[in-house]
Structure formats: C-alpha cells, structure tokens
Design a protein around this motif. Structure first.
Motif: not given
Ligand code: GSF
Length: 209
Positions: A13-15, A117-119, A70-73
């Motif tokens: 689910a992680s973009p 999403r988290y909120e 990490h991170d994705s970049r």
C-alpha cells in the motif's frame, strides 16, 4: 539465478515503496531484491524497520553489507547507480535539478495525502481538525494543477524519476481518495497517467484493491 543481496522493507500500500519497486522493474534489478512486507503506522511501528531506520518509515533498503538506506529518494538514487542502462535520474546539469524538483512535487502530494490518511484513519474522530485536513488537500490540488501544466507543456514525456514519482502519487490518490475526481479537472494529466499506467512496472505494483 541472481542472488537477492538486498532486502527492501515495504508494504504493497506504500506509494513511496512503490516508486522503488517500479524503478527496480524498469532497470531489471527486481531479482536482486528480497521484498519484506511490513505492516506499520506511526502509532504501531514495525520492530524490523525501527532496528534499521529510527524514523520507523518504509521504504528502507538493507544492503548486502548490512547498511540500510532510506528514504525513498536516497534508495532510488542508489539503485539508479546500480544498473547499466540509461539513468532515470539525470546525473548532472540543469535537467537533474529540474527533474528532482518535479519528483519532489509528487512526493509533496504523497506527504499531504499520507497526513490526511493518518488523521482520518488513525486519529479518533473527535480529534480531527478540518482546517488541517483542508490545508493538506489544498496542497494536493495546487500540486495537481502544476502537474497539469507540466503535462500540457510536454514535460512528462520522458520516462524518468519524475514520471515514476508522479504516476505513483496519482495511483495513491486513486487508492486512498477515490472520490477526489482529479481527472475531471486535469484532463491532460489524466491522459498521460492512462498511458504510463500500462507499463509492466506500473501494472505489477498496483495498490491492493
Ligand atoms: C516517506 C515515507 C513514508 O512516509 C520516503 O520514503 O520518501 N520521505 C519518506 N512512509 C510511510 C508509509 S507510506 O508510504 O504510506 C511510513 O513508513 N509511515 C509510517 C510512519 O511511522 O510514518
């Protein structure tokens, strides 16, 4: 049989993780990476991830020598240096900064969408702050408007780090905000997205239904 000398901590689910897996597909490196699926959130972190990334975030890429990136970049830049094909991240010059900045606009959409999403998904209803949610959604809308201009002026024609990032951001909006209806407001971007979504790397990394 290539050995899987790297481990990618990810979630379907992680973009942000999807960007990495798309690049692995596009650069013929998927066979070198073990995919380690973790379920996590800011309030229920994964021990496996924390042991490698204090922020607790995915994606995280553990290398053969035990180091974790990490991170994705950072992960994308590293993996783009591990294959012999045309770099997906320009190595120097004005184009490098332009394409990395466009990719970070896609990440800004994701950052805002994840905060929403988290909120809405994690925080108790009585703690939701509509002003905060609206502000995050406006960031997404402003970024989409800029991406429509970029699509209009042919800036998305080249398949590179910017295209991967934008495609994964749009896919995440469809996944978590199916009612957003962004295609009605940004037709050129929608047409571009319809095309890029046909790539094998995109088809094989779609978020879970
Ligand atoms: C953002 C990663 C991220 O927010 C990157 O890799 O580019 N700047 C980082 N990952 C989320 C999961 S996601 O992709 O939906 C994450 O790990 N959230 C758990 C947490 O503790 O924030």
């Amino acid at each position: 049989m290539p050995c899987k000398d790297m481990t990618l901590f990810y979630s379907p689910a992680s973009p942000f993780a999807r960007k990495v897996i798309v690049l692995l597909h596009e650069t013929g490196q998927l066979a070198n990476v073990e995919l380690f699926d973790v379920q996590l959130s800011p309030v229920s972190p994964s021990g496996d991830v924390i042991a490698r990334n204090p922020s607790g975030k995915i994606p995280a890429l553990e290398l053969a020598n035990g180091d974790t990136l990490h991170d994705s970049r950072v992960i994308l830049d590293y993996l783009d240096h591990q294959h012999s094909g045309e770099p997906l991240i320009p190595r120097n010059g004005a184009r490098r900064w332009q394409r990395l900045t466009l990719a970070s606009l896609a990440d800004a959409i994701l950052d805002a969408a994840i905060l929403i999403r988290y909120e809405t998904f994690l925080r108790p209803q009585e703690l939701h702050w509509p002003t905060w949610l609206d502000a995050q959604q406006e960031k997404i809308e402003r970024a989409l408007s800029e991406l429509e201009t970029q699509a209009d002026t042919g800036q998305l024609q080249r398949f590179d780090i910017a295209s991967i990032s934008i495609a994964c951001a749009l896919g995440y909006l469809d996944f978590r905000q199916p009612q957003l209806g962004w295609r009605e407001r940004f037709a050129r971007l929608a047409s571009w997205y319809e095309d890029i979504s046909k790539r094998e790397s995109m088809l094989s990394t779609q978020p879970p239904t």
